[in-house]
Design a protein around this motif. Structure first.
Motif, PDB file in Angstrom:
ATOM      1  N   ASN A 143     -28.082  21.762  49.694  1.00  0.00           N
ATOM      2  CA  ASN A 143     -29.080  21.083  48.872  1.00  0.00           C
ATOM      3  C   ASN A 143     -30.224  22.036  48.533  1.00  0.00           C
ATOM      4  OD1 ASN A 143     -28.382  18.413  48.289  1.00  0.00           O
ATOM      5  ND2 ASN A 143     -28.693  17.814  50.424  1.00  0.00           N
ATOM      6  N   PRO A 144     -30.973  21.749  47.478  1.00  0.00           N
ATOM      7  CA  PRO A 144     -32.145  22.601  47.212  1.00  0.00           C
ATOM      8  C   PRO A 144     -33.147  22.480  48.357  1.00  0.00           C
ATOM      9  CG  PRO A 144     -32.118  20.689  45.751  1.00  0.00           C
ATOM     10  CD  PRO A 144     -30.825  20.669  46.513  1.00  0.00           C
ATOM     11  N   GLU A 204     -49.185   6.263  45.699  1.00  0.00           N
ATOM     12  CA  GLU A 204     -48.081   6.090  44.741  1.00  0.00           C
ATOM     13  C   GLU A 204     -46.796   6.517  45.450  1.00  0.00           C
ATOM     14  OE1 GLU A 204     -46.304   7.664  40.513  1.00  0.00           O
ATOM     15  OE2 GLU A 204     -47.953   8.766  41.447  1.00  0.00           O
ATOM     16  N   THR A 205     -45.917   5.546  45.707  1.00  0.00           N
ATOM     17  CA  THR A 205     -44.697   5.870  46.446  1.00  0.00           C
ATOM     18  C   THR A 205     -43.504   5.898  45.499  1.00  0.00           C
ATOM     19  OG1 THR A 205     -45.624   4.756  48.353  1.00  0.00           O
ATOM     20  CG2 THR A 205     -43.275   5.223  48.435  1.00  0.00           C
ATOM     21  N   ILE A 206     -42.797   7.010  45.524  1.00  0.00           N
ATOM     22  CA  ILE A 206     -41.600   7.132  44.688  1.00  0.00           C
ATOM     23  C   ILE A 206     -40.395   7.105  45.627  1.00  0.00           C
ATOM     24  CG2 ILE A 206     -40.355   8.663  43.092  1.00  0.00           C
ATOM     25  CD1 ILE A 206     -43.177   9.707  42.245  1.00  0.00           C
ATOM     26  N   HIS A 207     -39.497   6.161  45.409  1.00  0.00           N
ATOM     27  CA  HIS A 207     -38.350   6.007  46.310  1.00  0.00           C
ATOM     28  C   HIS A 207     -37.160   6.792  45.787  1.00  0.00           C
ATOM     29  CE1 HIS A 207     -40.300   2.863  48.656  1.00  0.00           C
ATOM     30  NE2 HIS A 207     -40.862   2.520  47.514  1.00  0.00           N
ATOM     31  N   VAL A 208     -36.588   7.593  46.647  1.00  0.00           N
ATOM     32  CA  VAL A 208     -35.404   8.365  46.263  1.00  0.00           C
ATOM     33  C   VAL A 208     -34.354   8.196  47.350  1.00  0.00           C
ATOM     34  CG1 VAL A 208     -36.713  10.091  44.942  1.00  0.00           C
ATOM     35  CG2 VAL A 208     -36.305  10.465  47.373  1.00  0.00           C
ATOM     36  N   THR A 209     -33.145   8.649  47.053  1.00  0.00           N
ATOM     37  CA  THR A 209     -32.079   8.551  48.051  1.00  0.00           C
ATOM     38  C   THR A 209     -31.608   9.941  48.492  1.00  0.00           C
ATOM     39  OG1 THR A 209     -31.390   6.493  47.013  1.00  0.00           O
ATOM     40  CG2 THR A 209     -29.823   7.503  48.522  1.00  0.00           C
ATOM     41  N   THR A 210     -31.260  10.766  47.522  1.00  0.00           N
ATOM     42  CA  THR A 210     -30.659  12.058  47.878  1.00  0.00           C
ATOM     43  C   THR A 210     -31.704  13.187  47.872  1.00  0.00           C
ATOM     44  OG1 THR A 210     -30.191  12.608  45.582  1.00  0.00           O
ATOM     45  CG2 THR A 210     -28.499  11.359  46.756  1.00  0.00           C
ATOM     46  N   ALA A 211     -31.305  14.318  48.447  1.00  0.00           N
ATOM     47  CA  ALA A 211     -32.192  15.490  48.477  1.00  0.00           C
ATOM     48  C   ALA A 211     -32.489  15.976  47.057  1.00  0.00           C
ATOM     49  CB  ALA A 211     -31.529  16.604  49.289  1.00  0.00           C
ATOM     50  N   GLN A 212     -31.457  15.930  46.213  1.00  0.00           N
ATOM     51  CA  GLN A 212     -31.653  16.399  44.830  1.00  0.00           C
ATOM     52  C   GLN A 212     -32.705  15.532  44.130  1.00  0.00           C
ATOM     53  OE1 GLN A 212     -30.143  19.182  43.292  1.00  0.00           O
ATOM     54  NE2 GLN A 212     -31.709  18.748  41.760  1.00  0.00           N
TER      55      GLN A 212
END
Ligand code: CTP
Length: 483
Positions: free
Chosen positions: A385-386, A328-336
């Motif tokens: 960033n966290p 299951e791949t979840i695509h994100v852009t930023t660190a947050q």
């Protein structure tokens, strides 16, 4: 009386006959007949056989000479709480499929659930009385609500509405379903379904955080079209995903046993969370801060974990490589966003943070393209960033094994060791970056790493990222095996 041959033949039959099993185990006909004669299978082959049968709902115990439907003999009991929402109808299919896997289902419905499906359908499906009233004299005489709440191996709320989550988070007990959640001492699992705006609302997210902190297992809703016509996160998770979650919590230890070698099922039943790739931090709508990470190592790890039977959630930054199969791949852009997706994906048995997360974000990023002006160059204001790895390592739902990567340009071992301690993870996979030619790492197919844990360090020679992934997965299997 059953003997080894009878059980093995029954297992072979179940898997489609000799030829199918030869193919599965990658052996010839003579090897199968040798196993029969010897009354024994090589451990890795036995593991593959067990894993395949498990996937088909069977429990093979060659030592105890048993081949039984999963969970039979020690049938696990699920108290299924159905709350109101259009997804309630999916609970019927869920109940049915859970029963196919050998689970015993007892149903409880909230008043609003009965607006969507009838107790009669659920009772007919489960062959059990369905409960809905808190103050029913007959029900209380038969089975008091406290006993109902405790007479189960797990309480599963599916679908769980926003309202019901709020009630659970605040400890309300104004109907049978919510009273059960307060009175139970069993593990509780929730599979929410609601309108995407309701799901994203800070109130719902805060309630969810409260519940997760209390140890409630979340089967997160999925993205897509919802019944109300809006697109976003809020659809009830697929039936198979919910069942996999239940299996993870309730499957007998035997099924979870890790295997020797590079077998197909060493991580069966484990949930592995992996971050991969870079993150992009916007400066304005057309520019961003990024790094050279290709995601090849993280994606190779995800693929290897899936091949070893794990349920894998891969949280990937922007990369140019395809999503790995069976993941299951979840695509994100930023660190947050990567951080948020990781926390939502908890609980997990193991987390591997292979992403090259940007350390800083631009706080004053423009909503329009920043133009050159006479006022001079723009002053970017950065904020940290966290730290995902450190947060997972210290989270209340901390995965049992947390692994980080350390990209270093100097003092590899010393810096990586300090990083392991600072971020409180279990292992650090350190690699020297910034090299050129043969020593390059970013974007390349090979890597050379040192694995550091509390005991010391192991230097692994330069090899492909796929082989590093497989070697690391074998080490993870062995770690779970030794526990
Ligand atoms: N990491 C993370 N979240 C961050 C930064 C890093 O999860 N905000 C993780 C990376 O995925 C990796 C590990 O922390 O597993 C170390 O990353 P690295 O870039 O080597 O270290 P930094 O924490 O960024 O420290 P520094 O840049 O000072 O070396």
């Amino acid at each position: 009386m059953s003997d080894f041959k009878t059980i093995l033949d029954a297992a072979i039959q179940q898997l489609g006959g000799n030829e199918a099993v030869q193919k599965l185990l990658a052996v010839g006909a003579s090897a199968l007949s040798n196993y029969r004669q010897r009354g024994q299978l090589p451990a890795a082959k036995q593991a593959i056989l067990e894993a395949e049968l498990t996937q088909q709902g069977w429990y093979l115990d060659l030592e105890g000479l048993q081949l039984t439907p999963l969970n039979s003999g020690q049938q696990k009991r699920i108290l299924l709480l159905i709350t109101g929402g259009i997804a309630a109808y999916k609970a019927l299919e869920l109940a049915r499929r859970l029963m196919d896997r050998g689970y015993q289902i007892r149903g409880v419905m909230s008043k609003s659930a009965m607006e969507f499906i009838t107790p009669l359908s659920l009772a007919a499906l489960t062959g059990e009385k369905v409960y809905s009233e808190l103050f029913s004299l007959t029900d209380e005489a038969e089975m008091g609500h406290i006993r109902l709440a405790r007479d189960a191996d797990i309480v599963l709320v599916a679908p769980a509405t926003a309202n019901f989550l709020a009630k659970m988070a605040h400890g309300l007990a104004d109907d049978l379903a919510s009273t059960i959640c307060l009175a139970t001492d069993c593990p509780v699992m929730i599979a929410p379904a609601m309108n995407p705006i309701m799901w994203a609302h800070p109130a719902t997210q805060a309630n969810l955080e409260t519940l997760k902190k209390r140890g409630v297992t979340l089967i997160a809703p999925e993205d897509g079209d919802t019944a109300c016509g809006e697109i976003g996160t809020g659809r009830l998770a697929e039936t198979a995903v919910i069942i996999a979650g239940i299996d993870r919590l309730l499957a007998p230890q035997k099924i979870l046993s890790p295997l020797s070698g590079k077998s197909a099922a060493g991580l069966l039943g484990r949930h592995i969370l992996i971050t991969s790739g870079p993150t992009y931090e916007p400066i304005d709508p057309v520019r961003y801060i990024a790094n050279h990470s290709s995601g090849k190592q993280g994606h190779a790890l995800a693929e290897a974990c899936a091949k070893a039977g794990a349920k894998v959630t891969l949280i990937s930054g922007p990369v140019q490589i395809p999503d790995p199969e069976g993941v299951e791949t979840i695509h994100v852009t930023t660190a947050q966003q990567m951080y948020d997706a990781c926390i939502t994906a908890l609980p997990a048995d193991c987390a591997i943070c292979a992403a090259a997360v940007a350390d800083w974000k631009v706080v004053n990023h423009g909503t329009q393209k920043i133009k050159k002006t006479k006022a001079g160059t723009p002053q970017l204001q950065l904020a940290e960033n966290p730290d995902i790895l450190a947060s997972l390592s210290q989270h209340e739902a901390r995965p049992a094994l947390v692994i980080g990567f350390a990209a270093e340009t100097e003092n590899l071992n010393r810096n990586a060791k300090a990083k392991r301690e600072r971020k409180k993870c279990d292992w650090i996979v350190a690699n020297a970056v910034g090299g050129t030619g043969q020593d390059a790492v970013f974007g390349k197919d090979t890597n050379r790493v040192t694995v550091i844990d509390a005991q010391g360090h192991e230097d692994w020679q330069q090899t492909s990222k796929t082989q590093i992934a497989e070697k690391l997965i074998t080490r993870i299997e062995a770690w779970f095996n030794e526990r």
